[in-house]
Design an enzyme around this catalytic site. Structure first.
Site, PDB file in Angstrom:
ATOM      1  CG  ASP A 103      -1.607  -2.175  -5.636  1.00  0.00           C
ATOM      2  OD1 ASP A 103      -0.656  -2.274  -4.835  1.00  0.00           O
ATOM      3  OD2 ASP A 103      -2.479  -1.300  -5.554  1.00  0.00           O
ATOM      4  CG  ASP A 116      -7.347  -1.129  -5.382  1.00  0.00           C
ATOM      5  OD1 ASP A 116      -6.656  -0.286  -4.778  1.00  0.00           O
ATOM      6  OD2 ASP A 116      -8.284  -1.759  -4.865  1.00  0.00           O
ATOM      7  CD  GLU A 166       3.532  -0.314  -4.228  1.00  0.00           C
ATOM      8  OE1 GLU A 166       3.782   0.877  -4.186  1.00  0.00           O
ATOM      9  OE2 GLU A 166       2.384  -0.772  -4.188  1.00  0.00           O
TER      10      GLU A 166
END
Ligand SMILES: [Zn+2]
Length: 402
Positions: free
Chosen positions: A188, A353, A272
């Site tokens: 991420d 996160d 992502e």
């Protein structure tokens, strides 16, 4: 299993005065040909609803060279000009396939000056590279060796905004097999770190990043104080470009290390699909990690996964990776950006996160588990309608029901 790939090797070089002049002339002609052909194709389409093919634009080029106004186009090597038309063709192909916006004119200021030479337009002998219309080989600083016995098939010469010259050689290379592993990792884009891994590890921006940014801000302030059109302004502009170039170089080195490590250590890498627009809406995020770094990391992960036979899974950008509790599957309505840690109703305490990276990994693994041979292709993110994404959506829905 080792793989054979085509790979670009980029080096700095120092042209002689004549070489620099010849290349500058060539860059100018490349830009002119590209822009003229684009103009012609645009006109033909808007006025006559007619598409101009590569062959037709090539014929146009031949005509331009015969006119007095553009006769100078015949003085530089014809290969980079033909390549410019091929690049334009590619830009139109991407546009028609809805992968890219309508091609734009190349501006002297904004676009990188470059020229591409194919095999017929350079000689390669004993490690010396000589371009068409030149007598002496380029003075290349071989900062790393080319693969043994490599023969470049295409050579691209460029000059960046800081005035540095580069040559990129496309060669065949053998990529050694990466160690066999079943590991998977979710990645991420962190808010305070560069990237956060599902393992809990946070990869920070390189230490000099902050200092470089301060330098950049100062150079930009200096530039804004100089009178337009003055020699000092030119100098200040070059200074800004140099700082930019150094930041980009260092960041690239760093991203290479990070991406190589992630790909070597894992069979499956899940990221992502963050879009630049989404990220820039959030100033804090934009400051912590520039969109450019993320795009660059993603493209490195794409080609390195292909090199090493790893799987790169891109999960849908609408997937609520941050707000989803990885333990119970509850989705929070809101999660303020400054909240670094949060506690779910189920009692689970999450690092914002790390939780997101874990969710991304879970969604990615669900894709690979239920999709029969679903592998995201290089351009899925751009079309936004890949089967992998639909699979992700389904997988996500499944996870939420649990
Ligand atoms: Zn929970």
């Amino acid at each position: 299993m080792a793989r054979q790939v085509r790979r670009a090797f980029k080096y700095r070089f120092y042209p002689t005065e004549e070489q620099a002049a010849e290349l500058s002339r060539t860059f100018g002609c490349v830009r002119l040909v590209y822009n003229k052909a684009l103009e012609e194709r645009t006109r033909a389409w808007h006025v006559e609803r007619r598409r101009i093919s590569y062959t037709q634009s090539s014929a146009l080029l031949t005509q331009w060279k015969k006119t007095r106004e553009f006769a100078f186009l015949a003085e530089v090597s014809c290969v980079p000009l033909q390549q410019a038309l091929r690049h334009l063709q590619m830009a139109f192909t991407n546009f028609f396939a809805k992968r890219a916006a309508y091609p734009r004119f190349k501006s002297r200021k904004r676009s990188r000056a470059s020229a591409e030479y194919t095999r017929s337009a350079f000689t390669w002998r004993d490690g010396h590279l000589t371009l068409a219309k030149m007598t002496a080989p380029l003075d290349i600083r071989w900062s790393r060796p080319l693969p043994q016995g490599a023969e470049p098939s295409t050579v691209t010469v460029s000059r960046d905004s800081a005035g540095r010259w580069f040559v990129s050689l496309l060669c065949k290379d053998i990529i050694p097999a990466a160690p066999a592993t079943e590991s998977a990792v979710g990645i991420d884009a962190g808010i305070t770190s560069l990237v956060v891994l599902s393992s809990g590890e946070k990869v920070d921006n390189p230490r000099h990043e902050r200092r470089d940014r301060a330098r950049l801000a100062k150079a930009q302030r200096d530039l804004s104080r100089k009178a337009p059109g003055s020699a000092n302004r030119d100098k200040a502009r070059r200074r800004v470009a140099q700082v930019h170039a150094r930041i980009a170089d260092r960041r690239r080195d760093f991203l290479h290390k990070v991406s190589t490590r992630l790909v070597r250590e894992n069979q499956t890498v899940v990221i992502e699909d963050l879009t630049v627009g989404n990220m820039l809406k959030n100033r804090k995020l934009a400051r912590a990690m520039s969109d450019a770094a993320w795009r660059e990391l993603r493209s490195m992960l794409e080609y390195k996964c292909a090199w090493y036979g790893r799987d790169l899974v891109v999960v849908d950008r609408w997937f609520p990776s941050t707000k989803l509790c990885g333990t119970c599957g509850t989705v929070r309505a809101k999660l303020p950006l400054d909240l670094r840690e949060w506690t779910c109703e189920c009692g689970a305490v999450h690092d914002r996160d790390v939780n997101a990276a874990r969710n991304i990994l879970a969604a990615g693994l669900a894709v690979t588990a239920c999709g029969d041979g679903v592998r995201p292709q290089r351009d899925t993110s751009r079309t936004g309608r890949s089967s992998a994404k639909q699979e992700t959506r389904r997988a996500t829905a499944g996870a939420l029901r649990l």
